[in-house]
Design a protein around this motif. Structure first.
Motif, PDB file in Angstrom:
ATOM      1  N   MET A  56      20.600   1.762   3.952  1.00  0.00           N
ATOM      2  CA  MET A  56      21.855   1.665   3.195  1.00  0.00           C
ATOM      3  C   MET A  56      22.774   2.854   3.431  1.00  0.00           C
ATOM      4  SD  MET A  56      22.116  -1.096   1.608  1.00  0.00           S
ATOM      5  CE  MET A  56      23.520  -0.651   0.658  1.00  0.00           C
ATOM      6  N   ARG A  57      22.218   4.042   3.490  1.00  0.00           N
ATOM      7  CA  ARG A  57      23.013   5.270   3.601  1.00  0.00           C
ATOM      8  C   ARG A  57      22.592   6.015   4.854  1.00  0.00           C
ATOM      9  NH1 ARG A  57      21.875   7.021  -2.577  1.00  0.00           N
ATOM     10  NH2 ARG A  57      23.080   5.385  -3.558  1.00  0.00           N
ATOM     11  N   ASP A  58      23.496   6.084   5.803  1.00  0.00           N
ATOM     12  CA  ASP A  58      23.178   6.717   7.083  1.00  0.00           C
ATOM     13  C   ASP A  58      22.927   8.211   6.953  1.00  0.00           C
ATOM     14  OD1 ASP A  58      23.428   4.296   8.395  1.00  0.00           O
ATOM     15  OD2 ASP A  58      25.567   4.576   8.756  1.00  0.00           O
ATOM     16  N   ASP A  59      23.512   8.841   5.940  1.00  0.00           N
ATOM     17  CA  ASP A  59      23.379  10.290   5.804  1.00  0.00           C
ATOM     18  C   ASP A  59      22.111  10.714   5.060  1.00  0.00           C
ATOM     19  OD1 ASP A  59      24.269   9.171   3.446  1.00  0.00           O
ATOM     20  OD2 ASP A  59      25.460  10.912   2.882  1.00  0.00           O
ATOM     21  N   THR A  60      21.316   9.747   4.589  1.00  0.00           N
ATOM     22  CA  THR A  60      20.108  10.062   3.825  1.00  0.00           C
ATOM     23  C   THR A  60      18.873   9.700   4.642  1.00  0.00           C
ATOM     24  OG1 THR A  60      21.297   9.525   1.790  1.00  0.00           O
ATOM     25  CG2 THR A  60      18.912   9.654   1.648  1.00  0.00           C
ATOM     26  N   PRO A  61      18.052  10.685   5.013  1.00  0.00           N
ATOM     27  CA  PRO A  61      16.802  10.336   5.711  1.00  0.00           C
ATOM     28  C   PRO A  61      15.815   9.687   4.734  1.00  0.00           C
ATOM     29  CG  PRO A  61      16.903  12.688   5.319  1.00  0.00           C
ATOM     30  CD  PRO A  61      18.224  12.124   4.866  1.00  0.00           C
ATOM     31  N   PHE A  87       0.795  -1.228   0.000  1.00  0.00           N
ATOM     32  CA  PHE A  87       0.000   0.000   0.000  1.00  0.00           C
ATOM     33  C   PHE A  87       0.831   1.284   0.000  1.00  0.00           C
ATOM     34  CE2 PHE A  87      -3.010  -3.095   1.797  1.00  0.00           C
ATOM     35  CZ  PHE A  87      -3.982  -2.994   0.823  1.00  0.00           C
ATOM     36  N   CYS A  88       2.050   1.250   0.514  1.00  0.00           N
ATOM     37  CA  CYS A  88       2.914   2.440   0.556  1.00  0.00           C
ATOM     38  C   CYS A  88       4.334   2.076   0.125  1.00  0.00           C
ATOM     39  CB  CYS A  88       2.940   3.031   1.958  1.00  0.00           C
ATOM     40  SG  CYS A  88       1.345   3.524   2.581  1.00  0.00           S
ATOM     41  N   PRO A  89       4.538   1.684  -1.127  1.00  0.00           N
ATOM     42  CA  PRO A  89       5.884   1.264  -1.543  1.00  0.00           C
ATOM     43  C   PRO A  89       6.915   2.373  -1.448  1.00  0.00           C
ATOM     44  CG  PRO A  89       4.435   1.465  -3.436  1.00  0.00           C
ATOM     45  CD  PRO A  89       3.579   1.644  -2.220  1.00  0.00           C
ATOM     46  N   CYS A  90       6.469   3.623  -1.539  1.00  0.00           N
ATOM     47  CA  CYS A  90       7.433   4.725  -1.460  1.00  0.00           C
ATOM     48  C   CYS A  90       8.045   4.797  -0.059  1.00  0.00           C
ATOM     49  CB  CYS A  90       6.771   6.045  -1.837  1.00  0.00           C
ATOM     50  SG  CYS A  90       5.321   6.445  -0.855  1.00  0.00           S
ATOM     51  N   ILE A  91       7.257   4.529   0.984  1.00  0.00           N
ATOM     52  CA  ILE A  91       7.790   4.553   2.349  1.00  0.00           C
ATOM     53  C   ILE A  91       8.771   3.408   2.555  1.00  0.00           C
ATOM     54  CG2 ILE A  91       7.180   4.302   4.788  1.00  0.00           C
ATOM     55  CD1 ILE A  91       4.602   5.806   4.173  1.00  0.00           C
ATOM     56  N   LEU A  92       8.429   2.225   2.069  1.00  0.00           N
ATOM     57  CA  LEU A  92       9.323   1.076   2.198  1.00  0.00           C
ATOM     58  C   LEU A  92      10.637   1.327   1.458  1.00  0.00           C
ATOM     59  CD1 LEU A  92       9.626  -1.779   3.326  1.00  0.00           C
ATOM     60  CD2 LEU A  92       8.659  -2.630   1.192  1.00  0.00           C
ATOM     61  N   PHE A  93      10.550   1.912   0.260  1.00  0.00           N
ATOM     62  CA  PHE A  93      11.761   2.238  -0.491  1.00  0.00           C
ATOM     63  C   PHE A  93      12.618   3.255   0.259  1.00  0.00           C
ATOM     64  CE2 PHE A  93      13.936   4.934  -3.647  1.00  0.00           C
ATOM     65  CZ  PHE A  93      14.789   3.974  -4.167  1.00  0.00           C
ATOM     66  N   GLY A  94      11.982   4.289   0.807  1.00  0.00           N
ATOM     67  CA  GLY A  94      12.731   5.291   1.572  1.00  0.00           C
ATOM     68  C   GLY A  94      13.420   4.699   2.783  1.00  0.00           C
ATOM     69  N   GLN A  95      12.756   3.777   3.470  1.00  0.00           N
ATOM     70  CA  GLN A  95      13.376   3.140   4.639  1.00  0.00           C
ATOM     71  C   GLN A  95      14.538   2.237   4.231  1.00  0.00           C
ATOM     72  OE1 GLN A  95       9.931   1.352   6.448  1.00  0.00           O
ATOM     73  NE2 GLN A  95       9.476   3.182   7.655  1.00  0.00           N
ATOM     74  N   ASN A  96      14.431   1.582   3.071  1.00  0.00           N
ATOM     75  CA  ASN A  96      15.550   0.776   2.581  1.00  0.00           C
ATOM     76  C   ASN A  96      16.760   1.645   2.249  1.00  0.00           C
ATOM     77  OD1 ASN A  96      14.230  -1.657   2.849  1.00  0.00           O
ATOM     78  ND2 ASN A  96      13.528  -1.700   0.736  1.00  0.00           N
ATOM     79  N   VAL A  97      16.513   2.798   1.642  1.00  0.00           N
ATOM     80  CA  VAL A  97      17.615   3.715   1.318  1.00  0.00           C
ATOM     81  C   VAL A  97      18.244   4.236   2.599  1.00  0.00           C
ATOM     82  CG1 VAL A  97      18.196   5.934   0.261  1.00  0.00           C
ATOM     83  CG2 VAL A  97      16.693   4.357  -0.927  1.00  0.00           C
ATOM     84  N   GLU A  98      17.446   4.566   3.596  1.00  0.00           N
ATOM     85  CA  GLU A  98      17.978   5.046   4.872  1.00  0.00           C
ATOM     86  C   GLU A  98      18.821   3.970   5.549  1.00  0.00           C
ATOM     87  OE1 GLU A  98      16.210   7.614   8.504  1.00  0.00           O
ATOM     88  OE2 GLU A  98      15.180   5.720   8.120  1.00  0.00           O
TER      89      GLU A  98
END
Length: 166
Positions: A94-99, A81-92
């Motif tokens: 991987m990269r500590d400097d990216t919220p 239902f919210c793939p954009c949130i899941l993608f953002g959390q995966n990026v966070e």
């Protein structure tokens, strides 16, 4: 005013030993030296020093099937239902400097927003065919860019967790 009769605090350098003067060419003292203690193997992903006994783990096969995501119910519903949130959390992760909010907004605008714009273009009559062609070209371009970005993140996740690239 300063007292002019006070002695200087500087020490005059003299030779204690009777050695001959050595001729130093310009740049001779600025040469790099090798320090064996500083030359250690480092992790290619994070750069931390690795012990001498370290061996890189072998790439592993995927251990779950196509519906393996259903084992983690929270992640499954969030991805559905919210793939954009899941993608953002995966990026966070991987990269500590990216919220997580930045990649989430990018994903939401490019993918989900593109789907809404495509559905609106198809649904509403009265849109000039030439205009709808331009809208679809723009959507395909943004989906292509988003695919490249998500592919880079997916590849770095595969490297981090030593998963075989399919």
């Amino acid at each position: 005013m300063a007292d002019l009769s006070a002695q200087s605090h500087y020490v005059k350098l003299t030779k204690d030993r009777g050695e001959e003067e050595v001729e130093i060419t310009p740049g001779e003292l600025n040469q790099p030296i090798e320090v064996p203690q500083l030359q250690v193997r480092r992790c290619l992903e994070c750069g931390q020093p690795l012990p001498d006994t370290y061996q890189r783990p072998a790439d592993e096969d995927w251990t779950t099937g196509i519906f393996g995501c259903a084992e983690d119910a929270e992640s499954c519903w969030k991805g559905l239902f919210c793939p954009c949130i899941l993608f953002g959390q995966n990026v966070e992760t991987m990269r500590d400097d990216t919220p997580w909010t930045g990649p989430c907004i990018c994903h939401a605008l490019c993918v989900e927003g593109g789907m809404v714009a495509a559905a609106a273009t198809v649904t509403f009559y009265g849109v000039d065919p030439r205009t709808s062609c331009l809208i679809l070209e723009g959507l395909f371009f943004t989906w292509w860019l988003c695919g490249i970005y998500t592919g880079i993140i997916r590849e770095s996740l595969q490297k981090k967790y030593h998963l075989k690239v399919i």
